[in-house]
Write a protein that holds these residues in place. Sequence first.
Motif, PDB file in Angstrom:
ATOM      1  N   GLY A  49       0.791  -1.227   0.000  1.00 54.23           N
ATOM      2  CA  GLY A  49       0.000   0.000   0.000  1.00 54.23           C
ATOM      3  C   GLY A  49       0.818   1.270   0.000  1.00 54.23           C
ATOM      4  N   GLN A  50       2.141   1.158   0.044  1.00 52.07           N
ATOM      5  CA  GLN A  50       2.997   2.339   0.038  1.00 52.07           C
ATOM      6  C   GLN A  50       3.333   2.750  -1.397  1.00 52.07           C
ATOM      7  OE1 GLN A  50       6.364   2.156   2.726  1.00 52.07           O
ATOM      8  NE2 GLN A  50       5.270   0.810   4.148  1.00 52.07           N
ATOM      9  N   SER A  51       3.887   3.945  -1.518  1.00 52.78           N
ATOM     10  CA  SER A  51       4.292   4.480  -2.816  1.00 52.78           C
ATOM     11  C   SER A  51       5.800   4.668  -2.856  1.00 52.78           C
ATOM     12  CB  SER A  51       3.613   5.831  -3.090  1.00 52.78           C
ATOM     13  OG  SER A  51       2.205   5.686  -3.143  1.00 52.78           O
ATOM     14  N   VAL A  52       6.359   4.590  -4.054  1.00 59.85           N
ATOM     15  CA  VAL A  52       7.775   4.858  -4.252  1.00 59.85           C
ATOM     16  C   VAL A  52       7.931   5.628  -5.559  1.00 59.85           C
ATOM     17  CG1 VAL A  52       8.212   2.648  -5.455  1.00 59.85           C
ATOM     18  CG2 VAL A  52      10.104   3.857  -4.334  1.00 59.85           C
ATOM     19  N   THR A  53       8.786   6.633  -5.522  1.00 62.11           N
ATOM     20  CA  THR A  53       9.040   7.446  -6.710  1.00 62.11           C
ATOM     21  C   THR A  53      10.444   7.164  -7.223  1.00 62.11           C
ATOM     22  OG1 THR A  53       7.548   9.192  -5.973  1.00 62.11           O
ATOM     23  CG2 THR A  53       9.182   9.789  -7.642  1.00 62.11           C
ATOM     24  N   VAL A  54      10.517   6.746  -8.481  1.00 66.66           N
ATOM     25  CA  VAL A  54      11.790   6.436  -9.133  1.00 66.66           C
ATOM     26  C   VAL A  54      12.141   7.592 -10.057  1.00 66.66           C
ATOM     27  CG1 VAL A  54      13.035   4.814 -10.603  1.00 66.66           C
ATOM     28  CG2 VAL A  54      11.243   3.983  -9.057  1.00 66.66           C
ATOM     29  N   VAL A  55      13.277   8.211  -9.807  1.00 61.50           N
ATOM     30  CA  VAL A  55      13.760   9.298 -10.652  1.00 61.50           C
ATOM     31  C   VAL A  55      14.731   8.699 -11.660  1.00 61.50           C
ATOM     32  CG1 VAL A  55      14.838  11.577 -10.701  1.00 61.50           C
ATOM     33  CG2 VAL A  55      13.594  10.817  -8.651  1.00 61.50           C
ATOM     34  N   THR A  56      14.513   8.990 -12.939  1.00 62.80           N
ATOM     35  CA  THR A  56      15.356   8.385 -13.963  1.00 62.80           C
ATOM     36  C   THR A  56      15.488   9.319 -15.149  1.00 62.80           C
ATOM     37  OG1 THR A  56      15.706   6.381 -15.300  1.00 62.80           O
ATOM     38  CG2 THR A  56      13.428   7.152 -15.038  1.00 62.80           C
ATOM     39  N   HIS A  57      16.288   8.920 -16.129  1.00 66.11           N
ATOM     40  CA  HIS A  57      16.454   9.735 -17.325  1.00 66.11           C
ATOM     41  C   HIS A  57      15.328   9.437 -18.315  1.00 66.11           C
ATOM     42  CE1 HIS A  57      17.965   5.987 -18.851  1.00 66.11           C
ATOM     43  NE2 HIS A  57      19.108   6.071 -18.186  1.00 66.11           N
ATOM     44  N   ASP A  58      15.317  10.214 -19.389  1.00 61.35           N
ATOM     45  CA  ASP A  58      14.194  10.107 -20.314  1.00 61.35           C
ATOM     46  C   ASP A  58      14.307   8.933 -21.271  1.00 61.35           C
ATOM     47  OD1 ASP A  58      16.203  11.052 -21.939  1.00 61.35           O
ATOM     48  OD2 ASP A  58      15.273  12.997 -22.329  1.00 61.35           O
ATOM     49  N   SER A  59      15.301   8.064 -21.064  1.00 59.89           N
ATOM     50  CA  SER A  59      15.461   6.893 -21.904  1.00 59.89           C
ATOM     51  C   SER A  59      15.111   5.599 -21.179  1.00 59.89           C
ATOM     52  CB  SER A  59      16.901   6.806 -22.390  1.00 59.89           C
ATOM     53  OG  SER A  59      17.226   7.913 -23.173  1.00 59.89           O
ATOM     54  N   PHE A  60      14.684   5.708 -19.941  1.00 61.50           N
ATOM     55  CA  PHE A  60      14.354   4.507 -19.170  1.00 61.50           C
ATOM     56  C   PHE A  60      13.140   3.796 -19.756  1.00 61.50           C
ATOM     57  CE2 PHE A  60      11.891   2.435 -15.798  1.00 61.50           C
ATOM     58  CZ  PHE A  60      12.847   1.570 -15.271  1.00 61.50           C
ATOM     59  N   ALA A  61      13.203   2.456 -19.790  1.00 58.61           N
ATOM     60  CA  ALA A  61      12.060   1.679 -20.273  1.00 58.61           C
ATOM     61  C   ALA A  61      12.038   0.327 -19.584  1.00 58.61           C
ATOM     62  CB  ALA A  61      12.139   1.497 -21.789  1.00 58.61           C
ATOM     63  N   VAL A  62      10.855  -0.104 -19.181  1.00 59.23           N
ATOM     64  CA  VAL A  62      10.674  -1.423 -18.584  1.00 59.23           C
ATOM     65  C   VAL A  62       9.327  -1.954 -19.070  1.00 59.23           C
ATOM     66  CG1 VAL A  62       9.596  -0.496 -16.482  1.00 59.23           C
ATOM     67  CG2 VAL A  62      10.711  -2.746 -16.429  1.00 59.23           C
TER      68      VAL A  62
END
Length: 365
Positions: A49-62
Amino acid sequence: MRALRTTTALAVTASFVLLAGCSSDDPADPSPEPSADESSPSASADLDGQSVTVVTHDSFAVPDDVLAAFEEDSGLDVTFVQPGDAGTLVNQLILTQDAPLGDVVFGVDNTFASRAIEEGVFADYKPTAPAAADAAEYAVAGSQALTAIDYSDVCLNYDIGWFEETGREVPENLGLLSDPEYNGILSVTNPATSSPGLAFLLATIAEFGEDGWEDYWRALADNDVRVTSSWSDTYFVDFSAPNYGGDYPVVLSYASSPPSEVIDGEPTTAALLDTCFRQVEYAGVLEGAENPEAGQAVIDWMLSDDFQASVPENMYVYPVSSQVDVPAEWAEYAPLADEPHTMDPEVISENRDAWIESWTEIVLD
């Protein structure tokens, strides 16, 4: 590193090559390997139920399914923040240090890692995920603030058809590109704003030395080299390859880019392997993060078999995990350089700003 190469199509990485020059070479100071009985703080945390914010570059893809599986297993709701290319990313992390943009960062590479570490942007974390031992081979010496996730070679790529149609010889090495015969054919990225751009600048310094690199860039400037702010502009907009249709037959990208440009079984681009710089991308928990345990869980996820297996075909770089196979066609179309340019992170840290300032005066002023 690239969201084609995602863009990182990222970013620059294989499971069958150990990085030289970016990991510690001192056998007396090896990167610690997690012990079997040492559990990750995130593993024991109740994150449901928690949140996490991932900071990344504009080329990240998953892939969506890989992300969805992680959210289901961990109970986390994952949000991504992408402030720009990798160089811009580090600048933003430093500027927002007192009010972090998120909990965990992916995409800081070995050209900028020492700067981020020196600024105290990251908190120490030693993962215990399946690929943690492999990641340790690429560790920044003397620090546990960053965990290696992938690597690749930043190299010049060329449009095969353009050279065949014009009858020109392919410029196989850096020196040839300063010849007037190759005027106006090269697009690169700004080393002040782009990690591939900085990697390429470092490659030229390693190639020509302190006494020669500035003259080399003066020659490139006289040869009408084009400079963009990001890898995506150089690759997707400027490249003359069939998939893009720009005006520049030689552009800065990755050794792992050409497989994505194979059309009807035929390669349309190739990498110039004598121009490469070995690049490693890291993840790290932000100092002062609101949810550091969730950030740790994200790092463990990025070292999991599922995430590592998704890296080649989504970010076009090599996973650090030795348990993951890269696509078969990479052996033919995306070989790594036998002798890539490398540079000690301490040397980069000591000289980066001065080198970028000199480059800017030569090329842009």
